[in-house]
Design a protein around this motif. Structure first.
Motif, PDB file in Angstrom:
ATOM      1  N   SER A 216     -12.155 -61.720  29.292  1.00 25.79           N
ATOM      2  CA  SER A 216     -13.267 -60.860  30.031  1.00 25.79           C
ATOM      3  C   SER A 216     -13.847 -62.030  30.507  1.00 25.79           C
ATOM      4  CB  SER A 216     -14.043 -59.975  29.225  1.00 25.79           C
ATOM      5  OG  SER A 216     -14.981 -60.908  28.633  1.00 25.79           O
ATOM      6  N   LYS A 219     -11.752 -62.305  33.239  1.00 25.87           N
ATOM      7  CA  LYS A 219     -11.094 -60.902  34.015  1.00 25.87           C
ATOM      8  C   LYS A 219     -11.949 -61.529  35.362  1.00 25.87           C
ATOM      9  CE  LYS A 219     -11.609 -56.215  34.149  1.00 25.87           C
ATOM     10  NZ  LYS A 219     -11.924 -54.910  33.874  1.00 25.87           N
ATOM     11  N   LYS A 233      -9.038 -52.745  32.657  1.00 23.73           N
ATOM     12  CA  LYS A 233     -10.247 -53.002  31.039  1.00 23.73           C
ATOM     13  C   LYS A 233      -9.302 -53.524  29.516  1.00 23.73           C
ATOM     14  CE  LYS A 233      -9.730 -48.107  29.958  1.00 23.73           C
ATOM     15  NZ  LYS A 233     -11.057 -47.515  29.342  1.00 23.73           N
TER      16      LYS A 233
END
Length: 466
Positions: A216, A219, A233
């Motif tokens: 994450s 990301k 997601k």
């Protein structure tokens, strides 16, 4: 054929660099090629703290990141010039300026419509960033602030300013990474530009490893602050649509080769990501010429004698094919004979067919630049032949498992492209020999998967020669 793992440690990166160089020549412009020859560089000594920047409230495009890098470099150069030349008039409000045309050119902005260009700069007044998120510089801790508190664009210049509190980090930091802005411009994907910007600082790291963080986190590095309900997601979607295309483009076009490491941390899903970074060696034209002069001459007579090829077939093969393709297919033939000496009854006829259909998968363009490494013929063939052999075996397995009607359709497609009746695959299975099936499986592999991409070559080589 020797095992691919016989390649000396470290040579694989050199080989990959040359292979990619040639592939890039076939698919990109000369401007990109100059990157590999030490030409047309625009080096920005970017502070590490600024490289480790996370966008907190929005999405920053790759073009905006490139523009910001150019503006920071330009401001640093102007400030350094002020220090050297006391006669220059300094701006009391700490603003800097750059030619609008120069900025657009260095960004690769070619549209005659300036509105999107101006909007991209104005948007940077709203984008907030957190600096030095990994705590590289212990002496400086930076809170969140906007990228550009002031920007003004007219027909001639772009005038801009930074937040006063971050200028020491932008201009006076002792820890830098050398970022080539031309390479960054040449990358087309936003994710590529951002990932390249971040990983660039690790090119000289002794371990060649980046920071290891939650996926994450990466990301956010690549996408910025996107909505939590974004379609990326899930990691598998993020990897497929953002991460893998970015890695592929960086490996193809930039001066780096990067490899992704995934860590599940004892769970069933990927939790952490880390990257390994290698620099591609640069070779000038002069270096290539010197290496080419050292390339050994092939003794075809000696090669033919290994297989007892008659003078009839010698003349026929030499008249139609380059020396190195012949040598590669002789190696291929010798390897087949080692496995089963009775599998080839007429060596001359078989070698003729092997050269015609290039059973060895030899590529003259790829081979010609693999110089400066030990035994260039052997090294190149180890990689390319191994990939082609693996694909041919996979194609054979796939064909055998097909329904007979599908097999027939493929054979008909293969046969209709052949002018010589002797090369066509017979309808009766009992009459099909290696001279029919080997070129067929080669054809089927290429029809199914195409030529190996740079990313596939990298993955295969690193997997088999770590």
């Amino acid at each position: 054929m020797k095992s691919l793992t016989a390649i000396p440690k470290g040579e694989n990166i050199k080989i990959l660099s040359h292979l990619l160089n040639i592939m890039i020549k076939k698919k990109t412009d000369n401007y990109s090629l100059s990157l590999f020859n030490g030409q047309a560089t625009d080096i920005f000594k970017k502070p590490v703290q600024a490289s480790q920047m996370i966008i907190q409230n929005d999405v920053m495009t790759g073009q905006q990141l490139l523009a910001w890098n150019i503006l920071v470099k330009n401001a640093k150069e102007q400030k350094d010039q002020w220090k050297k030349d006391t006669q220059l008039i300094r701006n009391p409000d700490r603003t800097y300026r750059i030619s609008r045309k120069e900025l657009m050119d260095r960004m690769g902005y070619q549209s005659t419509n300036r509105k999107p260009f101006k909007q991209a700069l104005m948007k940077m007044q709203d984008i907030k960033a957190t600096w030095d998120v990994l705590g590289t510089d212990n002496e400086n801790i930076w809170a969140s602030c906007v990228l550009l508190p002031f920007v003004q664009c007219d027909d001639e210049f772009v005038t801009y300013a930074f937040v006063n509190q971050i200028e020491p980090m932008l201009f006076e930091s002792a820890i830098y990474s050398k970022l080539d802005l031309i390479i960054q411009k040449n990358l087309k994907l936003d994710a590529s530009r951002k990932l390249y910007d971040w990983l660039n600082r690790y090119r000289t790291n002794p371990s060649h490893l980046s920071n290891k963080d939650l996926w994450s986190f990466w990301k956010k590095v690549i996408q910025g602050d996107v909505d939590e309900n974004s379609y990326t997601k899930e990691y598998k979607i993020f990897k497929r649509d953002k991460l893998k295309p970015a890695i592929k483009e960086i490996n193809e076009i930039s001066d780096l080769i990067i490899e992704l490491f995934e860590d599940k941390d004892g769970t069933r899903s990927v939790k952490f990501l880390q990257f390994k970074i290698h620099e591609k060696p640069k070779f000038t034209n002069e270096t290539e010429e010197k290496l080419a002069a050292k390339e050994p001459r092939i003794d075809l007579e000696k090669e033919f004698s290994r297989l007892n090829i008659s003078s009839y077939y010698k003349k026929k093969i030499i008249a139609k094919h380059p020396d190195r393709l012949i040598a590669a297919n002789i190696e291929y033939t010798v390897a087949r004979l080692k496995g089963n000496p009775e599998s080839i009854l007429n060596h001359g006829a078989y070698l003729t067919a092997a050269c015609e259909s290039n059973y060895a998968g030899y590529n003259s363009d790829l081979h010609s630049v693999v110089k400066g490494v030990s035994d260039p013929i052997d090294q190149t063939n180890k990689i390319m032949e191994a990939i082609h052999r693996a694909r041919n075996l996979q194609a054979e397995k796939m064909f055998v498992e097909m329904e007979e009607v599908d097999q027939t359709d493929l054979i008909e497609s293969f046969n209709k492209n052949l002018k010589n009746d002797e090369e066509r695959i017979p309808a009766e299975k009992s009459k099909r020999g290696n001279r029919h099936l080997i070129p067929f499986y080669t054809w089927l592999a290429r029809q199914t998967w195409g030529d190996p991409t740079p990313q596939e070559i990298i993955e295969y080589t690193l997997k088999n020669n770590t």
